[in-house]
Write an enzyme that holds these catalytic residues in place. Structure first.
Site, PDB file in Angstrom:
ATOM      1  N   HIS A   1       0.875  -1.175   0.000  1.00  0.00           N
ATOM      2  CA  HIS A   1       0.000   0.000   0.000  1.00  0.00           C
ATOM      3  C   HIS A   1       0.918   1.232   0.000  1.00  0.00           C
ATOM      4  CE1 HIS A   1      -2.805   2.932   1.820  1.00  0.00           C
ATOM      5  NE2 HIS A   1      -3.783   2.117   1.456  1.00  0.00           N
TER       6      HIS A   1
ATOM      7  N   ASP B   1       3.163  -4.516   7.939  1.00  0.00           N
ATOM      8  CA  ASP B   1       1.941  -3.727   7.819  1.00  0.00           C
ATOM      9  C   ASP B   1       0.776  -4.695   7.995  1.00  0.00           C
ATOM     10  OD1 ASP B   1      -0.370  -2.567   6.908  1.00  0.00           O
ATOM     11  OD2 ASP B   1       0.492  -1.736   5.088  1.00  0.00           O
TER      12      ASP B   1
ATOM     13  N   GLN C   1      -4.364  -5.279   6.901  1.00  0.00           N
ATOM     14  CA  GLN C   1      -5.328  -6.238   6.339  1.00  0.00           C
ATOM     15  C   GLN C   1      -5.214  -7.632   6.951  1.00  0.00           C
ATOM     16  OE1 GLN C   1      -7.742  -5.268   4.571  1.00  0.00           O
ATOM     17  NE2 GLN C   1      -7.028  -3.282   3.858  1.00  0.00           N
TER      18      GLN C   1
ATOM     19  N   LYS D   1     -10.390  -0.765  10.707  1.00  0.00           N
ATOM     20  CA  LYS D   1     -10.514  -1.939   9.835  1.00  0.00           C
ATOM     21  C   LYS D   1     -10.847  -3.187  10.648  1.00  0.00           C
ATOM     22  CE  LYS D   1      -7.246  -0.152   6.412  1.00  0.00           C
ATOM     23  NZ  LYS D   1      -8.019   0.227   5.224  1.00  0.00           N
TER      24      LYS D   1
ATOM     25  N   CYS E   1      -4.779   2.423  -3.714  1.00  0.00           N
ATOM     26  CA  CYS E   1      -3.549   2.955  -3.087  1.00  0.00           C
ATOM     27  C   CYS E   1      -2.393   1.979  -3.231  1.00  0.00           C
ATOM     28  CB  CYS E   1      -3.764   3.297  -1.612  1.00  0.00           C
ATOM     29  SG  CYS E   1      -4.931   4.611  -1.367  1.00  0.00           S
TER      30      CYS E   1
HETATM   31  N1  PMP Z   1      -1.781  -0.766   4.578  1.00  0.00           N
HETATM   32  C1  PMP Z   1      -2.703  -1.513   3.978  1.00  0.00           C
HETATM   33  C2  PMP Z   1      -2.327  -2.874   3.479  1.00  0.00           C
HETATM   34  C3  PMP Z   1      -4.011  -1.022   3.833  1.00  0.00           C
HETATM   35  O1  PMP Z   1      -4.934  -1.765   3.231  1.00  0.00           O
HETATM   36  C4  PMP Z   1      -4.320   0.262   4.336  1.00  0.00           C
HETATM   37  C5  PMP Z   1      -5.717   0.844   4.209  1.00  0.00           C
HETATM   38  N2  PMP Z   1      -6.314   0.708   2.973  1.00  0.00           N
HETATM   39  C6  PMP Z   1      -3.313   0.989   4.949  1.00  0.00           C
HETATM   40  C7  PMP Z   1      -2.060   0.445   5.061  1.00  0.00           C
HETATM   41  C8  PMP Z   1      -3.555   2.370   5.504  1.00  0.00           C
HETATM   42  O2  PMP Z   1      -4.431   2.322   6.576  1.00  0.00           O
HETATM   43  P1  PMP Z   1      -4.977   3.678   7.224  1.00  0.00           P
HETATM   44  O3  PMP Z   1      -5.515   4.499   6.089  1.00  0.00           O
HETATM   45  O4  PMP Z   1      -6.027   3.227   8.178  1.00  0.00           O
HETATM   46  O5  PMP Z   1      -3.832   4.350   7.897  1.00  0.00           O
END
Ligand code: PMP
Length: 404
Positions: free
Chosen positions: A121, A198, A201, A224, A362
């Site tokens: 991401h 990270d 997910q 999430k 993203c």
């Molecule tokens: N890493 C991953 C794999 C994600 O899916 C996301 C959210 N789509 C994020 C980071 C960022 O999370 P947040 O916007 O809650 O900071």
């Protein structure tokens, strides 16, 4: 209890969208909140709102206790060794930015290397790019194959005595790949490097044990995993956090301030400058209690079955192309149908009450890998059902007819 029964705990799911029952398949972006979490937030404002740590009065002590209990809950939930290793942040993004800054400032110098993967991401790419530019550190990229599996041989070859850290998603938010983070920890540690996972997910879908992974840093977002927005977590090994410079300066992160020299507070407060989201932390703990009652193993099994059902069902559709075919997958299913633009598909599904996400998610390097602009992404939670997947199937077929 069957997972279908949990739907009654999520008031938003009873809504009609354009006169159709809501089918919410955008859980990777954010999950819905159970009543107990919503009530927790409401009651916190009704009954115990006062700023924490700094007050001697009853309400402040009560709010402080709730915030610190929440920290212990998170510690237990991801099996960290100590609650000093749990830093509350705004989310995964802020947690990774914290490490990129503080770890970078403390440990990185010109000529060092950081490795990220092609399936990250943007929030696990851009903070590292910013740090690398500032510190003249080299950013390297480990790639994935056509099935969406990381090439571990390449990762091994990329890792050397200059590598300071490997940053990798536990679960890809586009491909659904569950990465072998334990093995990656070994690769990193064998070279004297560290591992940041990270977990945005993975935490909502799999039982996570940071000690078992041997992760040095692990980040996730409350929203999430059925908690509120604005609260997230950074886990870091205590001996590393101890050495790292603070990320932000301000109240609560200090021991003593003078104009000549300021000394910093102990962990975890050194990394929590300013008033933290103490209502959010309390509500996050409530969300974790909720999923604990359902059991992470049960959730993982149920969602795995849903994902497999969706794959089998949707593969019956003409021109269906899935992105991410790794044997170990979780949470998300990304696809394109024929040459229907993902935005068009998403818009038609929306009119049928089905919420999916479309675009690059993203993760533009993942799109570049496949030479596409975007995908349609469905992502599941334990309150989703096979009947909803049938509704999705019918919706896609209808969209296809419209475009023929
Ligand atoms: N890493 C991953 C794999 C994600 O899916 C996301 C959210 N789509 C994020 C980071 C960022 O999370 P947040 O916007 O809650 O900071």
């Amino acid at each position: 209890m069957s997972f279908e029964e949990t739907r009654k705990d999520f008031p938003i799911l009873t809504q009609q969208i354009y006169g159709k029952p809501l089918v919410y398949f955008d859980n990777a972006a954010t999950t819905q909140k159970p009543v107990c979490v919503i009530e927790k937030i409401k009651n916190a404002y009704y009954e115990q709102n006062a700023n924490i740590h700094r007050g001697v009065h009853f309400l402040s002590e009560r709010a402080t206790e709730a915030h610190e209990c929440a920290r212990k809950k998170v510690q237990q939930f991801i099996n960290a060794r100590s609650s000093n290793e749990i830093i509350f942040t705004r989310g995964t993004t802020e947690a990774i930015n914290l490490v990129a800054f503080s770890f970078g400032e403390t440990f990185c110098k010109e000529g060092d290397e950081i490795i990220v993967t092609e399936m990250e991401h943007h929030s696990n790419i851009v903070p590292w790019q910013m740090m690398c530019e500032r510190k003249k550190v080299h950013l390297k990229v480990a790639h994935f194959d056509e099935n969406g599996m990381l090439n571990l041989d390449e990762l091994r070859k990329l890792t050397n005595e200059n590598t300071k850290l490997i940053a990798v998603a536990h679960v890809s938010n586009v491909l659904g790949t569950v990465n072998p983070v334990k093995e990656i920890a070994q690769i990193a540690h064998a070279a004297g490097a560290l591992l940041l996972v990270d977990g945005a997910q993975s935490v909502p879908h799999l039982q996570v044990d940071v000690q078992d992974i041997d992760a040095d840093f692990f980040a996730f977002s409350g929203h999430k995993i059925y908690g509120p927005t604005g609260i997230g977590v950074l886990f870091g090994k205590e001996q590393l956090l101890e050495k790292m410079q603070p990320y932000q300066g301000g109240g609560e992160m200090i021991q003593k301030v003078t104009f000549e020299k300021t000394t910093y507070n102990e962990l975890p407060f050194k990394f929590e400058a300013g008033t933290p989201d103490f209502i959010g932390s309390t509500a996050l703990a409530e969300a974790l209690n909720y999923v604990d009652k359902l059991g992470m193993k049960n959730i993982a099994q149920y969602e795995h079955d849903l994902l497999e059902y969706a794959r089998i069902r949707l593969s019956e559709i003409d021109g269906m192309r899935f992105f991410g075919n790794a044997p170990d997958r979780s949470g998300v299913l990304s696809f394109l149908v024929g040459n229907i633009h993902p935005y068009d598909m998403g818009s038609i599904l929306d009119k049928l009450g089905i919420a999916v996400r479309t675009g690059h998610h993203c993760a533009q390097p993942v799109m570049d890998h496949f030479g596409i602009e975007g995908t349609v992404r469905t992502s599941f939670a334990f309150y989703n059902t096979k009947a909803e997947i049938d509704t999705l199937f019918n919706g896609i077929v209808r969209a296809q007819k419209m475009f023929r």
